[in-house]
Design a protein around this motif. Structure first.
Motif, PDB file in Angstrom:
ATOM      1  N   HIS A 199       0.824  -1.224   0.000  1.00 18.78           N
ATOM      2  CA  HIS A 199       0.000   0.000   0.000  1.00 18.78           C
ATOM      3  C   HIS A 199       0.863   1.282   0.000  1.00 18.78           C
ATOM      4  O   HIS A 199       0.537   2.261  -0.685  1.00 18.78           O
ATOM      5  CB  HIS A 199      -0.909  -0.046   1.230  1.00 18.78           C
ATOM      6  CG  HIS A 199      -1.824   1.114   1.381  1.00 18.78           C
ATOM      7  ND1 HIS A 199      -3.048   1.182   0.777  1.00 18.78           N
ATOM      8  CD2 HIS A 199      -1.695   2.275   2.089  1.00 18.78           C
ATOM      9  CE1 HIS A 199      -3.641   2.319   1.099  1.00 18.78           C
ATOM     10  NE2 HIS A 199      -2.842   3.000   1.898  1.00 18.78           N
ATOM     11  N   ASP A 210      -6.559   7.187   0.150  1.00 24.95           N
ATOM     12  CA  ASP A 210      -6.504   5.783  -0.260  1.00 24.95           C
ATOM     13  C   ASP A 210      -7.319   5.553  -1.535  1.00 24.95           C
ATOM     14  O   ASP A 210      -8.452   6.039  -1.648  1.00 24.95           O
ATOM     15  CB  ASP A 210      -7.041   4.891   0.868  1.00 24.95           C
ATOM     16  CG  ASP A 210      -6.023   4.766   1.987  1.00 24.95           C
ATOM     17  OD1 ASP A 210      -4.884   5.241   1.792  1.00 24.95           O
ATOM     18  OD2 ASP A 210      -6.363   4.198   3.035  1.00 24.95           O
ATOM     19  N   HIS A 218       1.136   4.607  -2.572  1.00 21.33           N
ATOM     20  CA  HIS A 218       1.147   6.061  -2.336  1.00 21.33           C
ATOM     21  C   HIS A 218       2.386   6.692  -2.992  1.00 21.33           C
ATOM     22  O   HIS A 218       2.314   7.777  -3.565  1.00 21.33           O
ATOM     23  CB  HIS A 218       1.161   6.368  -0.840  1.00 21.33           C
ATOM     24  CG  HIS A 218      -0.195   6.284  -0.177  1.00 21.33           C
ATOM     25  ND1 HIS A 218      -1.267   7.031  -0.595  1.00 21.33           N
ATOM     26  CD2 HIS A 218      -0.644   5.557   0.882  1.00 21.33           C
ATOM     27  CE1 HIS A 218      -2.324   6.767   0.171  1.00 21.33           C
ATOM     28  NE2 HIS A 218      -1.970   5.875   1.073  1.00 21.33           N
ATOM     29  N   SER A 247      -0.067  10.202   5.826  1.00 25.76           N
ATOM     30  CA  SER A 247      -1.458   9.737   5.817  1.00 25.76           C
ATOM     31  C   SER A 247      -1.943   9.558   7.247  1.00 25.76           C
ATOM     32  O   SER A 247      -1.303  10.014   8.195  1.00 25.76           O
ATOM     33  CB  SER A 247      -1.546   8.415   5.053  1.00 25.76           C
ATOM     34  OG  SER A 247      -1.010   7.371   5.830  1.00 25.76           O
TER      35      SER A 247
END
Ligand code: KG4
Ligand code: ZN
Length: 351
Positions: free
Chosen positions: A111, A309, A115, A142
């Motif tokens: 993940h 996200d 980003h 984040s």
């Protein structure tokens, strides 16, 4: 040209995207924010159930928006970590099921790498736009991460700095909660801060003078804010604006100083900025000013929808992995498991 269907269920957004190489054809997400608002954070079992209930609908909608059928898809990609274990599992199970049904390869994605590479995504248009060049520095800010990463090339990453306690987005969310604002609070705080005076309250700059340790820390600032808010009660509109501006200012000064140090230590030409907090206009402005000092270009995703996200960024990473053959055939995909705490730059055990 490779059509990839990507799924991200790492937290509280059910997201499915269709990408064509680096181009975003669709990026659909169903946010659960309102579901978790009363808890002031994500409630894992609720998140899992909501993902399960909506994922088929989000897949269908994403295909429709991209004007693609399942038969046009060349590979399935999914976030395997980091994230909430039981939420990740929903996406992984669905991705395995689709790979098997279509007899197409499965690609597992980190993940955070998503980003990081989100700045490389392109809109669906004929216009050619420039991209940042490696090696580069990346700031991922984040609700769960505050990372500075040195990326020598795609998949050659060094974690330069990370947070020892709260992430910056989490700190902004908690400050917003103290002020009685909604969840997630980062964007609300940004709006209020525009009308507040950032110098009206004296809050500490996190890790002041200790930037060479390359650690982010927000717990001290958070505690100071808590005490300050308690002492200022009852709150009114002016106080709330001033408190929001003061908190945001100190939270961002910490980031500016850390990036300043990183730019001194890592001579690069480009700084990539991703994660939910990268949609903050004030922080973008400050970082752009800092980058100018070093003749460095600041890159953010081409739309704010790709800061928070989303599954398109998973498709971006998957595109490179597909090109390099880092894929699993459907019958091999049983080995894939959720990796809630995997670090950026660490390969998955099955790779
Ligand atoms: O990347 P993201 O959607 O999810 C995680 O991986 O955590 O980031 C969510 C975080 C939340 O903490 C939210 O408050 C913050 O991003 N955020 C913002 C803004 N928009 C979202 N923070 C500051 N300013 C904003 N405009
Ligand atoms: Zn994220």
């Amino acid at each position: 040209m490779t059509n990839i269907l990507s799924i991200d269920t790492s937290c509280d957004e059910t997201s499915v995207a269709i990408t064509n190489d680096t181009v975003v054809l669709s990026n659909v997400l169903w946010s659960q924010a309102s579901l978790h608002a009363k808890f002031g954070g994500v409630y894992p079992s609720l998140a899992r159930r909501a993902h399960e209930e909506r994922i088929d609908w989000v897949i269908e909608k994403s295909l429709k928006k991209a004007k693609r059928e399942l038969q046009n898809i060349d590979a399935i990609a999914v976030t395997a970590g980091p994230g909430l274990a039981i939420a990740l599992e929903v996406g992984i199970t669905k991705a395995k099921e689709l790979a098997f049904k279509l007899q197409k390869p499965l690609i597992t994605v980190n993940h955070i790498e998503g980003h990081l590479l989100s700045v490389l995504l392109k809109p669906n248009s004929n216009k050619k736009t420039p991209s940042p060049q490696f090696p580069l520095l990346a700031l991922i800010a984040s609700g769960k991460h505050t990372d500075i990463i040195y990326a020598r090339s795609i998949r050659d990453y060094e974690l330069v700095a990370h947070t020892v306690d709260d992430a910056v987005g989490e700190a902004l969310d908690k400050a917003a909660r103290m002020l009685g604002l909604g969840y997630p609070g980062g964007a609300i705080l940004e709006e209020l801060a525009k009308h507040g005076d950032a110098t009206s309250y004296d809050l500490p700059v996190p890790m002041e003078g200790k930037e060479e340790r390359m650690e982010f820390s927000y717990s001290g600032l958070k505690t100071a804010m808590y005490k300050l808010v308690e002492s200022e009660k009852p709150l009114d509109k002016t106080k709330i604006g001033n408190l929001a501006a003061s908190f945001q200012n100190k939270a961002f000064i910490h980031i500016e100083r850390m990036i300043n140090k990183a730019l001194q230590d890592y001579p690069v030409r480009d700084l990539a900025f991703g994660g939910g907090v990268s949609s903050n206009t004030e922080l973008r402005k400050r970082l752009r000013k800092l980058c100018n000092k070093y003749d460095v270009s600041l890159w953010t995703p081409y739309t704010k929808a790709l800061c928070t996200d989303n599954a398109a960024m998973i498709g971006m990473v998957a595109y490179y992995k597909f090109k390099e053959g880092i894929v699993l055939q459907p019958e091999e995909s049983v080995v894939v498991d959720r990796m809630p705490r995997i670090k950026v730059g660490s390969p998955f055990p099955w790779e």
